[in-house]
Design an enzyme around this catalytic site. Sequence first.
Site, mmCIF file in Angstrom:
data_model
loop_
_atom_site.group_PDB
_atom_site.id
_atom_site.type_symbol
_atom_site.label_atom_id
_atom_site.label_comp_id
_atom_site.label_asym_id
_atom_site.label_seq_id
_atom_site.Cartn_x
_atom_site.Cartn_y
_atom_site.Cartn_z
ATOM 1 N N SER A 1 0.804 -1.224 0.000
ATOM 2 C CA SER A 1 0.000 0.000 0.000
ATOM 3 C C SER A 1 0.835 1.271 0.000
ATOM 4 O O SER A 1 0.399 2.283 -0.517
ATOM 5 C CB SER A 1 -0.959 -0.002 1.189
ATOM 6 O OG SER A 1 -0.257 -0.155 2.402
ATOM 7 N N HIS B 1 -5.153 -2.999 -3.045
ATOM 8 C CA HIS B 1 -4.728 -2.078 -4.109
ATOM 9 C C HIS B 1 -4.539 -2.787 -5.440
ATOM 10 O O HIS B 1 -3.932 -2.240 -6.353
ATOM 11 C CB HIS B 1 -3.430 -1.372 -3.699
ATOM 12 C CG HIS B 1 -3.575 -0.563 -2.459
ATOM 13 N ND1 HIS B 1 -4.069 0.721 -2.449
ATOM 14 C CD2 HIS B 1 -3.347 -0.882 -1.161
ATOM 15 C CE1 HIS B 1 -4.109 1.168 -1.200
ATOM 16 N NE2 HIS B 1 -3.672 0.211 -0.402
ATOM 17 N N LYS C 1 -11.484 1.031 -2.572
ATOM 18 C CA LYS C 1 -10.435 1.725 -3.319
ATOM 19 C C LYS C 1 -10.832 1.768 -4.798
ATOM 20 O O LYS C 1 -11.716 2.524 -5.151
ATOM 21 C CB LYS C 1 -9.101 1.064 -3.015
ATOM 22 C CG LYS C 1 -8.720 1.462 -1.571
ATOM 23 C CD LYS C 1 -7.648 0.707 -0.906
ATOM 24 C CE LYS C 1 -7.522 1.242 0.519
ATOM 25 N NZ LYS C 1 -6.815 0.344 1.414
HETATM 26 C C1 LIG Z 1 -6.982 0.104 2.834
HETATM 27 C C2 LIG Z 1 -6.414 -1.215 3.138
HETATM 28 C C3 LIG Z 1 -7.120 -2.130 3.926
HETATM 29 C C4 LIG Z 1 -8.394 -1.767 4.630
HETATM 30 O O1 LIG Z 1 -9.467 -1.703 3.764
HETATM 31 P P1 LIG Z 1 -10.737 -0.785 4.156
HETATM 32 O O2 LIG Z 1 -11.824 -1.292 3.300
HETATM 33 O O3 LIG Z 1 -10.325 0.619 3.868
HETATM 34 O O4 LIG Z 1 -10.990 -1.008 5.617
HETATM 35 C C5 LIG Z 1 -6.585 -3.382 4.075
HETATM 36 N N1 LIG Z 1 -5.413 -3.730 3.517
HETATM 37 C C6 LIG Z 1 -4.706 -2.865 2.778
HETATM 38 C C7 LIG Z 1 -3.411 -3.305 2.168
HETATM 39 C C8 LIG Z 1 -5.175 -1.579 2.578
HETATM 40 O O5 LIG Z 1 -4.453 -0.709 1.871
#
Ligand SMILES: *Cc1c(COP(=O)(O)O)cnc(C)c1O
Length: 390
Positions: free
Chosen positions: A185, A213, A243
């Site tokens: 991330s 991602h 995302k």
């Molecule tokens: C954003 C993210 C999460 C959490 O996801 P949400 O739906 O925002 O709670 C989990 N793992 C990674 C690698 C992330 O970047």
Amino acid sequence: MSDSPSLDAFADSKLAEMDRAHLRRRLVITDPLGATEVEREGKRLLNFSSNDYLGLNRHPVLERAAMDAIEQFGVGSGASRLVTGNHPLFRELETRLATLKGTEDAVVFGSGFLTNSGVIPALMGASDAIFLDELSHACIYYGSRLSDAATHVFRHNDLEHLKELLEAHRGACTHAMIVTDGVFSMDGDLAPVGALVDLAQQFDAWLMTDDAHGIGVVGGGHGSSFENGKRHGVALQMGTLSKAIGGYGGYLCASQTVIDLIRTRCRTFIYSTGLPPASVAAAIAALDLIENDPEFAARPVTLAKRFTRALNLPNAESPIVPVILGDTDATLTAGKLLEDEGFLVVPIRPPTVPDGTARLRITFSANHEERDVDRLAELIRERVLNGDQS
Ligand SMILES: *Cc1c(COP(=O)(O)O)cnc(C)c1O
């Protein structure tokens, strides 16, 4: 008058500590004006910090699907899915996710954070061992801690180190799990998923990848478990709908029997209210767009590659490109400079990233214009990397 002076004193001293270390975080109201523009503190800025890689947050087709779902089913789901919260849209989304990921079934959660913090402890216990890439997301660490399993952290993407740890510890535990971000991330690089599948097989470990991602933007939109159209045999593929999918929610894709177990054993699934219908409907609409237009899904990575070429950085593998400056103050100054030029690039600092690796984390969206990408690259080359921040 304070309800609890000792509590307030505790909070005050913690905040002062974080202020001294320049680690205090603050919320800034950010008003999304369009697919890539936001307004912050009275200024219009081009957003290069969003994880909405396909600009689906403001996509008319998703908005329409969400509004239709509200009209049909209401704004909330009213209960846990195991009680009365399992509205009809869930089944469709879970089937679609399983198809996209090439698994037998899928289960949708309230968020990605809830997925990791629930799935890991539902499968792993005190006699087990978890092997984590050191740069795994905070909620993977959190889920591992909640599981009571022994945790072994391997150096980032270092298969030799992982193998050493498996050789040293696999014999002593009942079950083993290897967990990693599929797309990291804060660094934007990919995990060596194919090699991890082989190691997992060799040591009878269960491989879980976090594709927060990756879904929608790498592997032809299928995510980081897919390479050149081929699916790697990752037993547990989790991710988020928050995302590239544009809305909110989390998911796990796996075999039928594993998903059945999660639905009946995972606490963050059982004891939390089902996602609102609008979020589920929007996610289904997003999957339609991604599956029907692979070129659109590829565009954020194409723009990221254009940017890394312009700055002579390692070729981008995902829509995330870090420009690591190291020093926290220098990174904050660089963020401010870019903001003065109309770009929103939020500085990322410890403890979100390791000490000494504060960075500009730049993310690309299908809706960015090439000329804006080029202008940002030039600003960073001339004013940030050349040290001329005047
Ligand atoms: C954003 C993210 C999460 C959490 O996801 P949400 O739906 O925002 O709670 C989990 N793992 C990674 C690698 C992330 O970047």
